[in-house]
Enzyme design. Structure first.
Site, PDB file in Angstrom:
ATOM      1  N   LYS A  17      27.503  36.561  31.734  1.00 43.81           N
ATOM      2  CA  LYS A  17      28.074  37.612  30.882  1.00 43.81           C
ATOM      3  C   LYS A  17      29.523  37.774  31.351  1.00 43.81           C
ATOM      4  CE  LYS A  17      29.291  41.834  29.535  1.00 43.81           C
ATOM      5  NZ  LYS A  17      30.710  41.729  29.185  1.00 43.81           N
ATOM      6  N   ASN A  46      39.992  39.263  35.390  1.00 40.32           N
ATOM      7  CA  ASN A  46      41.223  38.722  35.977  1.00 40.32           C
ATOM      8  C   ASN A  46      41.142  37.253  36.396  1.00 40.32           C
ATOM      9  OD1 ASN A  46      39.540  39.348  38.116  1.00 40.32           O
ATOM     10  ND2 ASN A  46      41.212  39.966  39.460  1.00 40.32           N
ATOM     11  N   GLU A 100      43.099  52.688  43.579  1.00 44.38           N
ATOM     12  CA  GLU A 100      43.417  51.287  43.304  1.00 44.38           C
ATOM     13  C   GLU A 100      44.147  51.204  41.964  1.00 44.38           C
ATOM     14  OE1 GLU A 100      40.183  48.753  41.920  1.00 44.38           O
ATOM     15  OE2 GLU A 100      40.985  47.086  43.084  1.00 44.38           O
ATOM     16  N   CYS A 146      41.809  41.816  43.109  1.00 44.61           N
ATOM     17  CA  CYS A 146      41.115  42.727  44.012  1.00 44.61           C
ATOM     18  C   CYS A 146      41.760  42.722  45.378  1.00 44.61           C
ATOM     19  CB  CYS A 146      39.649  42.327  44.124  1.00 44.61           C
ATOM     20  SG  CYS A 146      39.419  40.643  44.672  1.00 44.61           S
ATOM     21  N   THR A 147      42.315  41.560  45.775  1.00 41.18           N
ATOM     22  CA  THR A 147      42.880  41.411  47.116  1.00 41.18           C
ATOM     23  C   THR A 147      44.377  41.701  47.171  1.00 41.18           C
ATOM     24  OG1 THR A 147      43.105  39.108  46.557  1.00 41.18           O
ATOM     25  CG2 THR A 147      41.230  39.690  47.951  1.00 41.18           C
ATOM     26  N   GLU A 162      31.035  42.146  44.467  1.00 41.81           N
ATOM     27  CA  GLU A 162      32.412  42.158  44.964  1.00 41.81           C
ATOM     28  C   GLU A 162      33.166  43.140  44.095  1.00 41.81           C
ATOM     29  OE1 GLU A 162      33.113  40.877  47.686  1.00 41.81           O
ATOM     30  OE2 GLU A 162      31.603  39.323  47.977  1.00 41.81           O
ATOM     31  N   THR A 182      34.558  41.051  28.561  1.00 44.72           N
ATOM     32  CA  THR A 182      34.865  40.876  27.139  1.00 44.72           C
ATOM     33  C   THR A 182      36.260  40.274  26.978  1.00 44.72           C
ATOM     34  OG1 THR A 182      33.334  42.595  26.521  1.00 44.72           O
ATOM     35  CG2 THR A 182      35.079  42.093  24.942  1.00 44.72           C
TER      36      THR A 182
HETATM   37  P1  NAP Z   1      34.926  46.133  35.204  1.00 46.83           P
HETATM   38  O1  NAP Z   1      35.450  46.972  34.130  1.00 46.83           O
HETATM   39  O2  NAP Z   1      34.055  46.746  36.221  1.00 46.83           O
HETATM   40  O3  NAP Z   1      34.140  44.930  34.471  1.00 46.83           O
HETATM   41  C1  NAP Z   1      33.559  43.885  35.205  1.00 46.83           C
HETATM   42  C2  NAP Z   1      32.443  43.268  34.403  1.00 46.83           C
HETATM   43  O4  NAP Z   1      31.382  44.216  34.273  1.00 46.83           O
HETATM   44  C3  NAP Z   1      32.827  42.888  32.976  1.00 46.83           C
HETATM   45  O5  NAP Z   1      32.152  41.720  32.621  1.00 46.83           O
HETATM   46  C4  NAP Z   1      32.307  44.073  32.173  1.00 46.83           C
HETATM   47  O6  NAP Z   1      32.074  43.769  30.821  1.00 46.83           O
HETATM   48  C5  NAP Z   1      31.014  44.321  32.900  1.00 46.83           C
HETATM   49  N1  NAP Z   1      30.424  45.633  32.671  1.00 46.83           N
HETATM   50  C6  NAP Z   1      31.000  46.769  32.234  1.00 46.83           C
HETATM   51  N2  NAP Z   1      30.080  47.761  32.164  1.00 46.83           N
HETATM   52  C7  NAP Z   1      28.891  47.230  32.559  1.00 46.83           C
HETATM   53  C8  NAP Z   1      27.581  47.743  32.714  1.00 46.83           C
HETATM   54  N3  NAP Z   1      27.258  49.006  32.457  1.00 46.83           N
HETATM   55  N4  NAP Z   1      26.625  46.908  33.139  1.00 46.83           N
HETATM   56  C9  NAP Z   1      26.893  45.625  33.414  1.00 46.83           C
HETATM   57  N5  NAP Z   1      28.117  45.076  33.285  1.00 46.83           N
HETATM   58  C10 NAP Z   1      29.111  45.882  32.875  1.00 46.83           C
HETATM   59  O7  NAP Z   1      36.104  45.398  36.000  1.00 46.83           O
HETATM   60  P2  NAP Z   1      37.367  44.601  35.438  1.00 46.83           P
HETATM   61  O8  NAP Z   1      38.284  45.591  34.790  1.00 46.83           O
HETATM   62  O9  NAP Z   1      36.926  43.410  34.654  1.00 46.83           O
HETATM   63  O10 NAP Z   1      38.027  44.061  36.795  1.00 46.83           O
HETATM   64  C11 NAP Z   1      38.816  44.878  37.593  1.00 46.83           C
HETATM   65  C12 NAP Z   1      38.044  45.463  38.756  1.00 46.83           C
HETATM   66  O11 NAP Z   1      37.283  44.448  39.370  1.00 46.83           O
HETATM   67  C13 NAP Z   1      38.932  46.010  39.837  1.00 46.83           C
HETATM   68  O12 NAP Z   1      38.372  47.183  40.362  1.00 46.83           O
HETATM   69  C14 NAP Z   1      38.928  44.922  40.888  1.00 46.83           C
HETATM   70  O13 NAP Z   1      39.231  45.351  42.185  1.00 46.83           O
HETATM   71  C15 NAP Z   1      37.561  44.397  40.761  1.00 46.83           C
HETATM   72  N6  NAP Z   1      37.498  43.014  41.224  1.00 46.83           N
HETATM   73  C16 NAP Z   1      36.947  42.782  42.437  1.00 46.83           C
HETATM   74  C17 NAP Z   1      36.899  41.494  42.937  1.00 46.83           C
HETATM   75  C18 NAP Z   1      36.307  41.202  44.290  1.00 46.83           C
HETATM   76  O14 NAP Z   1      36.019  40.038  44.549  1.00 46.83           O
HETATM   77  N7  NAP Z   1      36.107  42.179  45.157  1.00 46.83           N
HETATM   78  C19 NAP Z   1      37.411  40.450  42.182  1.00 46.83           C
HETATM   79  C20 NAP Z   1      37.965  40.723  40.942  1.00 46.83           C
HETATM   80  C21 NAP Z   1      38.003  42.019  40.460  1.00 46.83           C
HETATM   81  P3  NAP Z   1      33.096  44.276  29.677  1.00 46.83           P
HETATM   82  O15 NAP Z   1      34.349  43.540  29.909  1.00 46.83           O
HETATM   83  O16 NAP Z   1      32.404  43.915  28.440  1.00 46.83           O
HETATM   84  O17 NAP Z   1      33.247  45.753  29.860  1.00 46.83           O
HETATM   85  O1  G3H Z   2      40.591  39.623  42.103  1.00 44.33           O
HETATM   86  C1  G3H Z   2      39.867  39.251  42.999  1.00 44.33           C
HETATM   87  C2  G3H Z   2      39.841  37.892  43.479  1.00 44.33           C
HETATM   88  O2  G3H Z   2      38.668  37.621  44.178  1.00 44.33           O
HETATM   89  C3  G3H Z   2      41.067  37.673  44.333  1.00 44.33           C
HETATM   90  O3  G3H Z   2      41.238  36.335  44.606  1.00 44.33           O
HETATM   91  O4  G3H Z   2      42.917  36.574  46.441  1.00 44.33           O
HETATM   92  O5  G3H Z   2      42.556  34.398  45.333  1.00 44.33           O
HETATM   93  O6  G3H Z   2      43.671  36.251  44.101  1.00 44.33           O
HETATM   94  P1  G3H Z   2      42.661  35.877  45.142  1.00 44.33           P
END
Ligand code: NAP
Ligand code: G3H
Length: 487
Positions: free
Chosen positions: A186, A163, A388, A293-294, A259, A189
């Site tokens: 990394k 995102n 979520e 995420c927020t 995070e 994708t």
């Molecule tokens: P995701 O599916 O968990 O993927 C995040 C990253 O992890 C991608 O680069 C993904 O690669 C990689 N990944 C997947 N499987 C892995 C494995 N087994 N080992 C190591 N890396 C692996 O999350 P997303 O869909 O990109 O993002 C959405 C989620 O992220 C939501 O739950 C959101 O709340 C959370 N998020 C949290 C924050 C925060 O600061 N708290 C900020 C942004 C997003 P691929 O794309 O190749 O699968």
């Molecule tokens: O998606 C997670 C990001 O850390 C949220 O950042 O509150 O600036 O959109 P943001």
């Protein structure tokens, strides 16, 4: 920028030891736009051998990089910031195509990232150590002084989510680099073209060979290999709780900053300024279709003001601009990143409908574009109360008083942020003190910035603390040299 990182039409390369390497296996992953399903590019599905090369390059570059002066390292970050701004339009267009961001959010991601780089450069130059006298501990004389400075950890594996492919990559890379670590990035994708573009910018900015390397490939295929790689000294991960937990389970003795997901609550007390509150909640819940995420992911409101709040929310939701960024510039709600995501969000909507929640706005879908959706009278047996969505749907949960609001807020497995809306400072602190989250926003939507503030999740929302100074601290360790004086 693309001329070097793209070998043939739309097939991209990875940055390994300063060279843009073609895929040796010839295996590529197609990156299709969530906006029109067109192919934006193809990234190599790297083999384990190629991953080894990237890791080895980062390991070998470590010594030379850590002994450079912090001013030299900071200068490269500043140069990268300038390049981001120079190429703002091209990067923003890539973000729009690759991850379906609306134009305003795409441009602001680039500007915010340049600001982040500059602030990190300055913060790096202000890293200090300390000296501690031995005699302050009982039983010791004044013949010992500990000189404590901060050392880089070594090779940082940065894994970013889809995102914010530019910003949440830089929020890992920049603090790691300024502190003297080398990095293997990394990217998600869906977001990897933006990640590769970023690496090219760093190369133009003067990053030495091997200091920043990239790895592309599906997390489900290479994730376990990279996270358990012998050359990784620290993992800086942003993504889902599911993947974060998995990484924690399989890694041994490797420190990590994580995070993860959230279910941020906006708690609205009876004396809140409801007009302002509704504006904050709608902006917080629906920007980039709630794929943050927020994002505000539940509204917990005292029932005496719930009718009024819901009416204000509904009116503001109806004013949101919904559509495809390829067709319209000013949008709030855009198609979700994938059909799987849209299906998941619609599953939550169907469950809430079936269990009797009252649909106030939205509720339907065209392709992956889900209308901004608000449900009232959501009860605790509904999935929407707890899960979520990472999409544009928000539940209103009505409660009798602030203690019930706090109880429900804390029953979530997540603990990223919460908001409390009230004009009573005592109530604001009462609620804030009891919430089990990293940050409480008083009279504001939940959000990460400004980026030098500490940003962290508790419970299933993460471990460790981001934020420029805190990220630098996370990716360094104290090194003590003790002077023993012969008195
Ligand atoms: P995701 O599916 O968990 O993927 C995040 C990253 O992890 C991608 O680069 C993904 O690669 C990689 N990944 C997947 N499987 C892995 C494995 N087994 N080992 C190591 N890396 C692996 O999350 P997303 O869909 O990109 O993002 C959405 C989620 O992220 C939501 O739950 C959101 O709340 C959370 N998020 C949290 C924050 C925060 O600061 N708290 C900020 C942004 C997003 P691929 O794309 O190749 O699968
Ligand atoms: O998606 C997670 C990001 O850390 C949220 O950042 O509150 O600036 O959109 P943001």
């Amino acid at each position: 920028m693309f001329s070097v990182i793209r070998s043939e039409e739309k097939s991209f390369r990875n940055l390994v030891n300063g060279e843009w390497k073609d895929s040796t296996s010839g295996r590529f992953i197609e990156i299709r736009s969530p906006l029109d399903d067109s192919i934006v590019g193809r990234v190599p599905a790297m083999t384990t051998g190629e991953v080894d090369e990237a890791m080895e390059a980062a390991r070998n570059a470590q010594d030379a990089w850590r002994i450079k002066t912090v001013s030299e390292r900071a200068e490269i970050l500043n140069a990268a910031a300038d390049l981001l701004i120079e190429n703002q339009e091209e990067i923003a267009n890539l973000l729009i195509l690759e991850i379906g961001k609306d134009h305003k959010s795409a441009r602001s991601e680039v500007v915010r990232t340049a600001d982040f780089l500059r602030f990190t450069a300055d913060s790096g130059k202000n890293i200090t150590g300390e000296s501690l006298p031995g005699d302050s501990f009982p039983g010791f004389k004044n013949n010992k002084i500990s000189v404590v400075k901060r050392e880089p950890l070594g090779v940082v594996l940065a894994i970013s989510p889809f995102n914010y492919p530019v910003n949440l990559s830089v929020s890992k890379i920049a603090p790691a680099l300024v502190a003297g670590n080398t990095v293997v990035l990394k990217p998600a994708t869906q977001g990897s073209l933006s990640g590769l573009y970023l690496a090219r910018l760093f190369q133009h900015a003067g990053i030495p060979d091997g200091v920043l390397n990239t790895v592309t490939g599906k997390g489900s295929e290479i994730g376990d290999y990279i996270t358990t790689h012998k050359d990784v000294d620290f993992i800086n991960f942003t993504g889902s709780t599911e993947i974060g937990r998995h990484i924690s389970k399989i890694t041994e003795m490797v420190p990590a900053l994580m995070e993860l997901g959230g279910k941020d609550a906006a708690i609205v007390l009876a004396d809140a300024d409801l007009e302002m509150t509704a504006g904050q909640i709608v902006a917080g819940a629906f920007s980039y279709s709630g794929q943050r995420c927020t994002a505000v992911k539940r509204i917990i409101v005292i029932d005496t003001v719930a009718d009024k709040l819901v009416e204000l929310l509904r009116n503001k939701i109806l004013d949101l601009k919904v559509g495809n960024p390829l067709e319209h510039e000013a949008l709030d709600v855009v198609p979700l990143i994938s059909t799987k995501s849209a299906d998941f969000v619609c599953g939550l909507i169907d469950d809430a409908k079936q269990k009797g929640a009252k649909l106030i706005a939205g509720g339907s879908r065209t392709g992956n574009l889900v209308e901004p959706t608000l449900f009232d009278y959501v009860t605790l047996d509904m999935r929407l109360a707890w899960e979520e969505p990472f999409g544009p749907v928000v539940p209103v949960i009505r409660v009798h008083d602030k203690d019930e609001a706090i109880k429900i807020a804390n029953e979530s497995e997540y603990g990223l942020q919460s908001s409390v809306f009230t004009n009573n400072i005592n109530d604001a602190f009462y609620v804030a003190d009891k919430l089990e989250v990293g940050t409480v926003q008083v009279n504001n939507k939940t959000e990460r910035g400004p980026d030098h503030f500490p940003f962290l999740g508790v419970k299933a929302s993460g471990m460790g603390t981001q934020g420029i100074k805190y990220s630098i601290e996370s990716m360094t360790r104290p090194k003590a040299t003790i002077i023993n004086i012969n008195l």
